[in-house]
Motif scaffolding. Structure first.
Motif, short mmCIF file in Angstrom:
data_model
loop_
_atom_site.label_atom_id
_atom_site.label_comp_id
_atom_site.label_asym_id
_atom_site.label_seq_id
_atom_site.Cartn_x
_atom_site.Cartn_y
_atom_site.Cartn_z
N CYS A 1 0.85 -1.19 0.00
CA CYS A 1 0.00 0.00 0.00
C CYS A 1 0.89 1.24 0.00
N HIS B 1 1.07 4.67 1.09
CA HIS B 1 0.37 5.59 1.99
C HIS B 1 0.45 7.03 1.49
N GLY C 1 -2.74 6.20 -1.41
CA GLY C 1 -3.92 5.38 -1.24
C GLY C 1 -4.08 4.30 -2.28
N LEU D 1 -7.71 2.77 -2.88
CA LEU D 1 -8.36 2.40 -1.62
C LEU D 1 -9.29 3.48 -1.08
N THR D 2 -9.38 4.62 -1.75
CA THR D 2 -10.09 5.76 -1.16
C THR D 2 -11.58 5.79 -1.47
N SER E 1 -6.56 0.00 3.99
CA SER E 1 -5.57 1.05 4.26
C SER E 1 -5.20 1.07 5.74
#
Length: 337
Positions: free
Chosen positions: A74, A76, A92, A147-148, A157
């Motif tokens: 992931c 970040h 994300g 992922l948002t 996340s």
């Protein structure tokens, strides 16, 4: 294992950075000649490896996953220079890397990522339980996804943030191994669910123009690597890439933020660093390594090398070379080999 630094950005060499993925032979080229600082750490948990990396500099890397492994991760935080195989990726974004091909990426300055290396069989077993035991894992659906935009993405996340917290913020002795293993199993499940449920709009897209630039850079870099021992002229790179000088410069600037000649210089330096780190000082000299990388002006080479890596070439050569390793069958063999 890489020394824990409590999340602080500290000076790092490329060997520490290359060692983050452990089971992979990762090769990196820094994209700026300044002292590199990073927070990097990793830990073996059961049959898997947790990794986390933060840097204040940009670098380009490539690696291949061994046949029995896969990589989940992931991003970040990321700046607009970050990308994978030519596709730009943003904060994300989750990703999955399977064995069978070389992955190339640019990790932008001030970026932060958490990674989990797991045996491929473990991922297949989890997929069989969640979906169907007779179906193959849909590799393309899991390659990259945002992922948002969903609750599953938000949960995943948070799972990856726990990896970061475990490696840098929590006293590891206070966390039972069984609890960490359970959390990683949940992460694995959520990663599959989030990736399989992601829609087309949730997946990073690569425009036709950027894809063309990536292919230009690939062809030019291949020529650089094949001819590194000698002087390489810009018109040769244009011919190898099949484009004009203007198109070549534009492609390198778009993907790497550097001119072709500047990238060639950094490629030579990083190749020399890698060679010096593993060389036997009784058999090889700084001069022989430099010449093999096309670095003919030794005094200028030493000056640029120190500016980029924080030490002289002979200091790198005199360090004991790391033990020779091959892709291990289990994660625990990696950490303690």
């Amino acid at each position: 294992m890489i020394a824990k630094n409590a999340g602080a950005l500290l000076p790092q060499d490329l060997i520490s950075l290359n060692g983050v993925l452990k089971v992979c032979d990762m090769e990196t080229v820094v994209l700026g000649a300044h002292l590199k600082r990073a927070a990097i750490d990793s830990e073996v948990v059961g049959d898997s490896v947790l990794c986390h990396i933060e840097t204040d500099f940009s670098f380009r890397g490539r690696f291949a996953i061994p046949a029995d492994w896969c990589l989940l991760g992931c991003l970040h935080d990321a700046n607009n220079a970050t990308g994978c195989n030519g596709t730009p990726i943003s904060s994300g974004t989750a990703f999955t890397v399977f064995p069978g091909s070389v992955s190339e990426f640019v990790f932008g300055a001030d970026s932060r990522a958490s990674i989990m290396l797991v045996p491929l069989q473990r991922l297949r077993h989890k997929f069989a339980k969640l979906v169907h035991p007779d179906l193959d894992i849909p590799v393309r659906l899991l390659a990259m996804f945002d992922l948002t935009g969903s609750q599953l993405g938000t949960t995943l996340s948070a799972n990856f943030e726990k990896v970061h917290q475990h490696l840098f913020q929590e006293p590891r002795a206070d966390a039972p191994a069984s609890l960490i293993e359970k959390e990683l199993d949940i992460l694995l499940e959520n990663h599959l669910l989030a990736g399989l449920s992601a829609q087309a709009d949730d997946r990073p897209q690569c425009s036709r123009g950027r894809r063309a630039h990536y292919q230009i850079v690939q062809r030019a870099e291949y020529y650089m690597r094949e001819n590194m021992r000698r002087v390489i002229y810009l018109d040769e790179l244009c011919k190898a890439a099949g484009v004009s000088e203007r198109a070549l410069r534009y492609a390198f600037d778009d993907l790497l933020g550097l001119s072709p000649n500047r990238y060639l210089s950094m490629l030579r330096l990083c190749t020399a660093f890698r060679a010096l780190t593993v060389a036997d000082a009784s058999r090889r000299s700084v001069k022989s390594v430099a010449l093999s990388c096309g670095l003919w002006d030794l005094s200028r080479f030493a000056d640029h090398y120190r500016h980029t890596f924080g030490e002289l070439p002979r200091d790198t050569l005199m360090r004991a070379p790391p033990a020779e390793t091959t892709a291990p069958s289990t994660a625990r063999e990696i950490a303690y080999s």
